[in-house]
Design an enzyme around this catalytic site. Sequence first.
Site, mmCIF file in Angstrom:
data_model
loop_
_atom_site.group_PDB
_atom_site.id
_atom_site.type_symbol
_atom_site.label_atom_id
_atom_site.label_comp_id
_atom_site.label_asym_id
_atom_site.label_seq_id
_atom_site.Cartn_x
_atom_site.Cartn_y
_atom_site.Cartn_z
ATOM 1 N N GLU A 149 -6.713 -34.725 -24.733
ATOM 2 C CA GLU A 149 -6.967 -33.339 -25.131
ATOM 3 C C GLU A 149 -8.413 -32.900 -24.941
ATOM 4 O O GLU A 149 -8.980 -32.244 -25.826
ATOM 5 C CB GLU A 149 -6.547 -33.169 -26.588
ATOM 6 N N HIS A 154 1.752 -30.964 -26.633
ATOM 7 C CA HIS A 154 1.006 -31.893 -27.483
ATOM 8 C C HIS A 154 -0.507 -31.723 -27.293
ATOM 9 O O HIS A 154 -1.248 -31.505 -28.254
ATOM 10 C CB HIS A 154 1.439 -33.329 -27.173
ATOM 11 N N GLU A 155 -0.944 -31.809 -26.054
ATOM 12 C CA GLU A 155 -2.396 -31.744 -25.806
ATOM 13 C C GLU A 155 -2.948 -30.365 -26.171
ATOM 14 O O GLU A 155 -4.060 -30.237 -26.684
ATOM 15 C CB GLU A 155 -2.729 -32.107 -24.364
ATOM 16 N N HIS A 208 -3.574 -30.098 -29.846
ATOM 17 C CA HIS A 208 -4.831 -30.730 -30.266
ATOM 18 C C HIS A 208 -5.994 -29.730 -30.297
ATOM 19 O O HIS A 208 -7.015 -30.009 -30.928
ATOM 20 C CB HIS A 208 -5.206 -31.868 -29.313
ATOM 21 N N GLU A 222 -3.262 -37.088 -34.855
ATOM 22 C CA GLU A 222 -2.024 -37.222 -34.073
ATOM 23 C C GLU A 222 -0.765 -36.764 -34.810
ATOM 24 O O GLU A 222 0.117 -36.161 -34.209
ATOM 25 C CB GLU A 222 -1.867 -38.666 -33.569
ATOM 26 N N ASP A 268 -8.711 -48.970 -31.133
ATOM 27 C CA ASP A 268 -7.532 -48.964 -30.274
ATOM 28 C C ASP A 268 -6.348 -49.657 -30.957
ATOM 29 O O ASP A 268 -5.192 -49.381 -30.662
ATOM 30 C CB ASP A 268 -7.891 -49.694 -28.976
ATOM 31 N N TYR A 279 1.386 -41.069 -35.078
ATOM 32 C CA TYR A 279 2.096 -39.967 -34.430
ATOM 33 C C TYR A 279 3.365 -39.584 -35.198
ATOM 34 O O TYR A 279 3.513 -38.465 -35.656
ATOM 35 C CB TYR A 279 2.500 -40.371 -33.004
HETATM 36 N N1 BES Z 1 -5.556 -38.347 -27.852
HETATM 37 C C1 BES Z 1 -4.372 -38.981 -27.405
HETATM 38 C C2 BES Z 1 -4.632 -40.146 -26.505
HETATM 39 C C3 BES Z 1 -5.509 -41.228 -27.094
HETATM 40 C C4 BES Z 1 -5.417 -41.597 -28.414
HETATM 41 C C5 BES Z 1 -6.430 -41.869 -26.300
HETATM 42 C C6 BES Z 1 -6.258 -42.583 -28.930
HETATM 43 C C7 BES Z 1 -7.257 -42.850 -26.805
HETATM 44 C C8 BES Z 1 -7.170 -43.213 -28.132
HETATM 45 C C9 BES Z 1 -3.443 -37.987 -26.714
HETATM 46 O O1 BES Z 1 -3.413 -36.737 -27.313
HETATM 47 C C10 BES Z 1 -2.041 -38.512 -26.818
HETATM 48 O O2 BES Z 1 -1.571 -38.637 -27.907
HETATM 49 N N2 BES Z 1 -1.417 -38.817 -25.695
HETATM 50 C C11 BES Z 1 -0.060 -39.304 -25.630
HETATM 51 C C12 BES Z 1 0.882 -38.233 -25.200
HETATM 52 C C13 BES Z 1 1.622 -37.536 -26.242
HETATM 53 C C14 BES Z 1 2.659 -36.603 -25.653
HETATM 54 C C15 BES Z 1 2.187 -38.341 -27.358
HETATM 55 C C16 BES Z 1 0.005 -40.385 -24.567
HETATM 56 O O3 BES Z 1 -0.953 -40.542 -23.830
HETATM 57 O O4 BES Z 1 1.031 -41.033 -24.445
HETATM 58 ZN ZN ZN Z 2 -2.418 -36.813 -29.191
#
Ligand code: BES
Ligand code: ZN
Length: 644
Positions: A301, A325-326, A329, A348, A407, A415
């Site tokens: 995002e 989703h993005e 954010h 999330e 991480d 989520y």
């Molecule tokens: N911000 C996240 C990705 C992220 C989280 C990167 C934590 C690094 C550390 C992004 O918004 C996200 O949640 N992406 C998901 C997609 C979503 C539709 C659930 C993904 O990448 O799968």
């Molecule tokens: Zn996200």
Amino acid sequence: MFKKIAVLFMAAQLYSCSNAPKQDVSNSNLPKSEPIVAKLSEHDPHSFANSKECTVKHLDWEINIDFNAKILKGVAHWKIENKTGTNQLILDSRNLEIEKVTLNGEAETEFTLSAPHQVEVFGSALIINITPETQVVNIHYSTPKNAAALMWLEAEKTNGKRQPFLFTQSQAVLARTWIPCQDGPGVRFSYTADVTAPKDILVCMSAENPQKKSEDGKYHFEMHQPVPSYLMALVAGDLEFRSIGQRTGIYAEPEMADAVEYEFGLMQQMLEKAEALYGKYRWEQYDVVVLPPSFPFGGMENPRLTFATPTVVVGDRSLTSLIAHELAHSWSGNLVTNATWNDFWLNEGFTVYFEQRIMEEVYGRDYSEMLALNSYNGLLEEIAEFEQDGHSEATHLKLNLKEEDPDEGLTSIAYDKGYLFLRMLEETYGREPFDAFLKEYFNTHAFGVMTTEEFVEYLDKNLLSSNTELKEKCLINDWIYSPGLPANCPVIKSTKLDNVKKELGILTEVLKMNYPIITDTTGWSAHEYIYLTANLPKDISADQMAKIDAYFNFTNSSNSEILGQWFKHAARARYKDSYANMESFLVRVGRRKFLTPIYKALLNSPEGYLQAKEIYLKAKPNYHAVATETLDGLFEEYEKENKD
Ligand code: BES
Ligand code: ZN
């Protein structure tokens, strides 16, 4: 997933700026004293920054992108606010080569880099001597080869094969690998950037962006709204812009631009629906850039410019909830930001809830319930896994990752348990009052940070206490500070997926009896197939897979979500007819969400392990550090457990 990390030595806790022996890295011909050990901040256990004393406010960044050397080189000019009159500014950095640091007009000052933290991602504290009067700190530096946030791709690895490509991924703590900064989500700053790239490359950032390549490779960026470091983003490549709506557009390589323009054609509508729900979009323009398949996530995002994987460009708009989703954010996360990575569910969980509401507006409730149920099933599996592994604390919404890589907290708990929690509040108090509450929450805390505890207090005051009887029923502490799913968990109802469940039941029986398959798939969208492939029996055999494949042809699906599920079964069941496609998928796609389950399934047998090793050798150069970090861990674990 929740791997334990070594506990730090006691000595590591003892750190005093003035007494600690210092290693002056700027003067390397002096005899070296012991490197100092820095301590992570009390307010943010994933950053060294002393932002409570001295905080960064604004960045003027000057940088040159060198595609040959694969480095960024330039100067970060930080405007600071010294709140306590301290004589140190502490930033985060990881493997950066600091050439010199100057103050205000350019008077050189001393600086110290602490010994790298045992947990590699934290890097080192960059401790800079300042005075209470210092207003600007200038850091002349370059990134090392292989800076973890940066993915450099040779021209051959792109669609067009004409120009090289670079993208960054800063969340959660990787911004410090390309910018010396106070790298915690609780510190916000505005920025400008002057970036120089080779000619014929378009550069974009999480800022106001150009829509055309410049003549001379020079680009100027402004981001007026303050953002945390994890939202710093840069992309450079042979990109083209297409407008979708008044305030929305896409960037893609020319070869993909038509496909992307169609796939994300509803972006403007999504933006307008989102505003109607929770208030004005505060970032002016909303664009999406589609990156090469090496991008380790589905989406990121970055403000004004979401980064997205090409694996959602499938031709039928079936995976565009990622955009919802993005986009969401832009409120939950970018406007109101989790104070630390232990409060990640605030980013999330709220975003998944908001995403669902956008999808419901655009596609209707039947459709959004299907999406919700598919995620819910994934969540149940993950909770069961954590419980089995004795890590039920990982299923709390509020996490307690101290000296651990944030991480580790990137699980579906934040989520989907987060989503269910908000849905429970909605269902308990009613949609209208809940929407009013959320809208006000985003407004009141715009451009601010939020801890879990502050949120609970705000929730109590502004929603729960309006009805104490209902409040009792909410089981707030069970949701936030306890494992698993509380008794009042909402029930997701999808007649569409009920129907698939029935068909899947029949299919399973038919396979057992060795009868021919007949499944009524009339009116199925991609999500029915995703449900079917995700929920195939765990012990399905290669023979049974062959029969299913002969009927459904999943091995050749053009939908990455279906492939992701199918290859996972193929890897475990040793279903050979999928191997060629599975291998090319694993070599081409670097999205960790797909890679991890397939590699894990391969590592279930000795021959699967050998196959995985061989594929990984070929594929690894196409993966971002975020993905290789996880996959290296999987291989190490397997090898440790199967030493002989
Ligand atoms: N911000 C996240 C990705 C992220 C989280 C990167 C934590 C690094 C550390 C992004 O918004 C996200 O949640 N992406 C998901 C997609 C979503 C539709 C659930 C993904 O990448 O799968
Ligand atoms: Zn996200």
